[in-house]
Design an enzyme around this catalytic site. Structure first.
Site: not given
Ligand code: SAH
Length: 404
Positions: A218, A234, A256-257, A308, A348
């Site tokens: 980050r 994400f 995010d979803s 991410d 990941c």
């Molecule tokens: N970058 C964040 C962590 C991301 S984790 C951090 O640093 O805190 C992955 C995220 O993707 C989760 O919050 C999940 O809700 C979201 N997610 C999963 N599939 C998705 C999709 N198709 N579209 C949007 N968000 C999604």
């Protein structure tokens, strides 16, 4: 606990045990001398009877023995668990990278010699998550040791349900579920990361509440965000987005979803700047793939795009499908990077290694018709170390690319 049996290996199957790999798979076992119950301590010997290691047996699981020590004199007792916990905590206390935060992973499973144990500290609220039978059996001793070392305000115990199922032959026993379900404070707790404040939901959040593994990344990505319009895809609770703002971004779009995650992303903005979401900081609830396609069709472009996504591959059989998903995502992601901008892209999935990930991003660039250069390679934070005898612990990889 005294060993109740000796697990004898097939000829030629002792190599990984000698190399201190902590997992012994059922296929390597020739015979079991004794009648151990699952959860018992057992010795492991080669096919000539030479003592090799000691661990905990679970005949319901594919990983039949979780190896704990290669010292014949070392007993697996309360003092053993205490020593392992203390050593893990000490390593992190000496780590300069962990001085900027009060949210730390004290224990990272096999990498700390404690298979199936994770302990994350959120400003004194300690979340202990278990994923093996062994961890379940040792839980009281582990929690005791942790309380002695880090004196938390509170301990929340959690289960990684999917993994525990494999350990218990398909169904986690009621007693285990009951002991580990529904804990955690109703209100989110506040943690600090490089001067920023974040609310973490310990009761219903993802992972144990916050993606500690991305802590350094980050900050690394934020360094490219001065004066930038940033798309944080994400976003979860806005981790990269808030660091980007602190790094001087002029616009941040979190996508995010999960509505719950975005609600926290909005509260986190308020907490840090006193501002309400608006033009400078938006949170959009959407499927990233669909949103990126829409954006690409229009003419909104970003100086920095962060991708991410969640884990796309959980085991080797899913690698091909995951590779296609990563390629599609990176292709559409690059499509919304302004020429000369930055793509920060992550995976990941442990089974997709760094070399493969780079190839996938290359294919994405080819298909997107963009020329990209890797300028930084990123990995998981130092409180998620990789024990060299267990390289599988390495799972997070990221590339920061210049995209023309
Ligand atoms: N970058 C964040 C962590 C991301 S984790 C951090 O640093 O805190 C992955 C995220 O993707 C989760 O919050 C999940 O809700 C979201 N997610 C999963 N599939 C998705 C999709 N198709 N579209 C949007 N968000 C999604």
């Amino acid at each position: 606990m005294q060993p109740t049996a000796t697990v004898i290996l097939k000829s030629g199957r002792d190599r990984s045990v000698r190399q201190r790999h902590p997992r012994l798979f059922a296929g390597a076992v020739k015979a079991i001398d004794g009648r151990p119950r699952d959860g018992d301590v057992v010795d492991v010997a080669d096919n000539k009877g030479e003592w090799l290691a000691r661990g905990v047996i679970n005949q319901q699981a594919q990983i039949v023995v979780r190896l704990l020590t290669w010292e014949r004199d070392e007993a697996i007792d309360e003092a053993f668990w205490r020593r392992r916990v203390q050593a893990a905590v000490e390593r992190r206390r000496r780590d300069p990278a962990l001085q900027h935060t009060d949210a730390v992973r004290w224990i990272f499973g096999e990498s700390d010699g404690l298979p199936g144990v994770i302990a994350d500290d959120y400003a004194g609220h300690l979340v202990v998550e278990i994923s093996t039978l062994l961890a379940w059996r040792a839980l009281p001793a582990l929690v005791d040791a942790l309380v002695g070392c880090v004196a938390p305000k509170e301990v929340v115990q959690r289960a990684d349900d999917e993994r525990l199922k494999h350990e218990f032959g398909g169904t986690v026993p009621r007693a285990v579920c009951d002991a580990l379900a529904g804990q955690g404070p109703a209100e989110p707790v506040e943690i600090h990361e490089r001067g920023l404040r974040f609310l973490v939901n310990l009761a219903g959040g993802q992972k144990t509440g916050f993606y500690l593994d991305q802590r350094e990344n980050r900050a690394r990505v934020a360094a490219y965000c001065k004066g930038a319009a940033v798309l944080n895809a994400f976003s979860y609770t806005g981790g990269f987005g808030l660091h980007a703002l602190a790094g001087g971004a002029t616009r941040v779009v979190n996508v995010d979803s999960s509505a719950d995650a975005l609600a926290l992303a909005e509260r986190n903005l308020l907490l840090n700047s006193g501002a309400q979401p608006g033009q400078r900081y938006e949170c959009i609830e959407a499927d990233v793939f669909a949103l990126l396609r829409d954006l690409r069709a229009g003419d909104d472009r970003f100086d920095v795009v962060i991708l991410d996504p969640p884990k796309f591959a959980h085991h080797p059989g899913q690698v091909d499908r995951a590779a296609r998903a990563y390629k599609d995502l990176n292709r559409v992601g690059m499509g919304v990077v302004r020429p000369g901008g930055i793509l920060a892209t992550f995976s990941c999935s442990g089974v997709v290694d760094a070399a493969l990930f780079q190839k996938i991003v290359f294919s994405a660039a080819l298909e997107a018709g963009r020329e990209a250069r890797v300028i930084e390679r990123l990995t998981q934070a130092s409180d998620h170390p990789v024990l060299l005898s267990f390289p599988e612990a390495e799972y997070l990889k990221g590339l920061i690319c210049h995209v023309e």
